[in-house]
Design a protein around this motif. Sequence first.
Motif, PDB file in Angstrom:
ATOM      1  N   UNK A  72      34.427  15.867 -15.414  1.00  0.00           N
ATOM      2  CA  UNK A  72      33.055  15.662 -14.971  1.00  0.00           C
ATOM      3  C   UNK A  72      32.974  15.399 -13.483  1.00  0.00           C
ATOM      4  N   UNK A  73      31.753  15.160 -13.033  1.00  0.00           N
ATOM      5  CA  UNK A  73      31.542  14.914 -11.613  1.00  0.00           C
ATOM      6  C   UNK A  73      30.528  13.801 -11.417  1.00  0.00           C
ATOM      7  N   UNK A  74      30.613  13.206 -10.254  1.00  0.00           N
ATOM      8  CA  UNK A  74      29.665  12.148  -9.920  1.00  0.00           C
ATOM      9  C   UNK A  74      29.162  12.379  -8.502  1.00  0.00           C
ATOM     10  N   UNK A  75      27.903  12.057  -8.306  1.00  0.00           N
ATOM     11  CA  UNK A  75      27.270  12.196  -6.994  1.00  0.00           C
ATOM     12  C   UNK A  75      26.565  10.890  -6.681  1.00  0.00           C
ATOM     13  N   UNK A  76      26.916  10.312  -5.532  1.00  0.00           N
ATOM     14  CA  UNK A  76      26.347   9.032  -5.104  1.00  0.00           C
ATOM     15  C   UNK A  76      26.537   7.977  -6.195  1.00  0.00           C
ATOM     16  N   UNK A  77      27.706   7.974  -6.819  1.00  0.00           N
ATOM     17  CA  UNK A  77      27.964   7.098  -7.960  1.00  0.00           C
ATOM     18  C   UNK A  77      29.365   6.514  -7.907  1.00  0.00           C
ATOM     19  N   UNK A  78      29.612   5.575  -8.808  1.00  0.00           N
ATOM     20  CA  UNK A  78      30.923   4.956  -8.966  1.00  0.00           C
ATOM     21  C   UNK A  78      31.412   5.228 -10.374  1.00  0.00           C
TER      22      UNK A  78
END
Length: 185
Positions: free
Chosen positions: A166-172
């Motif tokens: 998966x991927x995360x954007x502006x996240x932890x």
Amino acid sequence: MIHDPDQRASDADRDRVAAVLSEGLATGRLTSVEHADRLDVAYAAKTVGELVPLTRDLPEVSASNVPAAIEQQVIDSKFSKIVRKGRWVASRNTRLSARFGALIIDLSDAVLPGREITIETNAWFSKVIVRVPDNAHVIDEGASIFGKRNVTGGSQADGPLIRVTGSSKFSKVIVSRGKDDWNLH
């Protein structure tokens, strides 16, 4: 389907037994302790003959009767915080989706339906925390843009393989064994 009891057990054989055991737990035929003990034996089994006694006292579960939740599950958080911990049945493929929220998932006491599971973490402006069992081998195949991704890797123990995608954007996104760096409450 009866096999030669001396034939080597495959991962598919072990997973079929795990599905029957999970159904036994879900329907109250097995206690959580019996389920955990039998599941440990199932995944340590080397031959088909070692698997047979584990489900002899339980009804068969055909592929069409295997609950869909064993195969795939989605946990979605939008503008909220979701905590999943304690004894619960995880899926082979679990998608964690967070949008402006928080997901805290504890797999340390969860019933894992196989030797390998995939956790897909998709987060936007959120926090996703996954606690894995101490003996888990973790492989990180995900990505992060303008965020933090901290995945505690492999273990030398013979535990489950947990693949994190998966991927995360502006996240932890944090995947760890301990809980000293985050809060499960």
